[in-house]
Scaffold this active site. Structure first.
Site, mmCIF file in Angstrom:
data_model
loop_
_atom_site.group_PDB
_atom_site.id
_atom_site.type_symbol
_atom_site.label_atom_id
_atom_site.label_comp_id
_atom_site.label_asym_id
_atom_site.label_seq_id
_atom_site.Cartn_x
_atom_site.Cartn_y
_atom_site.Cartn_z
ATOM 1 N N TYR A 125 13.439 9.944 37.356
ATOM 2 C CA TYR A 125 12.441 8.908 37.102
ATOM 3 C C TYR A 125 11.413 8.818 38.228
ATOM 4 O O TYR A 125 10.223 8.628 37.979
ATOM 5 C CB TYR A 125 13.117 7.552 36.891
ATOM 6 C CG TYR A 125 14.001 7.498 35.668
ATOM 7 C CD1 TYR A 125 13.637 8.100 34.471
ATOM 8 C CD2 TYR A 125 15.229 6.842 35.716
ATOM 9 C CE1 TYR A 125 14.455 8.048 33.361
ATOM 10 C CE2 TYR A 125 16.051 6.779 34.596
ATOM 11 C CZ TYR A 125 15.653 7.384 33.428
ATOM 12 O OH TYR A 125 16.459 7.327 32.318
ATOM 13 N N ASN A 159 23.711 6.576 39.483
ATOM 14 C CA ASN A 159 23.184 7.697 38.707
ATOM 15 C C ASN A 159 22.000 8.335 39.440
ATOM 16 O O ASN A 159 20.845 8.198 39.035
ATOM 17 C CB ASN A 159 22.792 7.234 37.298
ATOM 18 C CG ASN A 159 22.572 8.395 36.365
ATOM 19 O OD1 ASN A 159 22.394 9.529 36.786
ATOM 20 N ND2 ASN A 159 22.566 8.105 35.073
ATOM 21 N N TYR A 213 19.302 8.715 26.838
ATOM 22 C CA TYR A 213 20.479 9.547 27.076
ATOM 23 C C TYR A 213 20.268 10.920 26.474
ATOM 24 O O TYR A 213 19.738 11.052 25.358
ATOM 25 C CB TYR A 213 21.720 8.903 26.449
ATOM 26 C CG TYR A 213 22.967 9.743 26.545
ATOM 27 C CD1 TYR A 213 23.654 9.868 27.741
ATOM 28 C CD2 TYR A 213 23.457 10.410 25.425
ATOM 29 C CE1 TYR A 213 24.804 10.644 27.829
ATOM 30 C CE2 TYR A 213 24.613 11.183 25.510
ATOM 31 C CZ TYR A 213 25.281 11.294 26.712
ATOM 32 O OH TYR A 213 26.406 12.059 26.792
#
Length: 166
Positions: free
Chosen positions: A132, A125, A87
């Site tokens: 990623y 998300n 995060y």
């Protein structure tokens, strides 16, 4: 981007960041972990050990974290790392902190001889999914996450537990 290992002394800061992540994911009501829980798991003699990294801005203020731990692959016959959470505070995003955290976890994996690094991403998300995938991560299909918690876990862990068709 400065990234450093979190220590017992960072438990309050880490807990604040965990709560910020939970708020972002609209799951704050699910957080029961305390700073003391993190303090115990970050202790040098904790078993199993919890690994945590903190990303800091140029002023030395924590802006993000990664928490990870060892996993074992029976198919590969080797260890890997599982990234539980990564995060970065919204106001610090797009400045390289997430990349620096993930790179530090990957470096730890490589130095330990791990053959894989795994994590989960919430399906809504898209920002994280895109990030990623740009790094070379591939989404896995055909797997469903299963979870036992609370009484279900306690019941199954009891020697007296039986199901009808087992």
């Amino acid at each position: 981007m400065p990234v450093r290992r979190a220590t017992v002394a960072d438990a309050d800061t880490l807990h604040d960041l965990v709560c910020a992540l939970a708020n972002y994911e609209k799951l704050r009501h699910k957080v029961i972990a305390t700073a003391n829980d993190l303090r115990a798991k970050l202790a040098p003699d904790a078993s199993p050990p919890l690994h945590a990294l903190l990303a800091e801005d140029d002023a030395g203020q924590p802006v993000g974290f990664a928490i990870y731990f060892a996993i074992y692959s029976t198919f590969r016959g080797n260890w890997g790392l599982y990234l539980e959470d990564l995060y970065v505070r919204p106001e610090a995003r797009s400045r390289g902190h997430g990349y620096a955290l993930l790179q530090a976890v990957a470096q730890d994996a490589v130095s330990q001889g791990a053959q894989r690094l795994e994590w989960q991403v919430l399906d809504w998300n898209q920002l994280a999914l895109d990030f990623y995938e740009r790094l070379g991560a591939k989404p896995m299909s055909g797997w469903v996450t299963m979870r036992l918690t609370g009484n279900a876990l306690k019941d199954l862990g009891s020697e007296d537990f039986r199901i009808e068709d087992a």
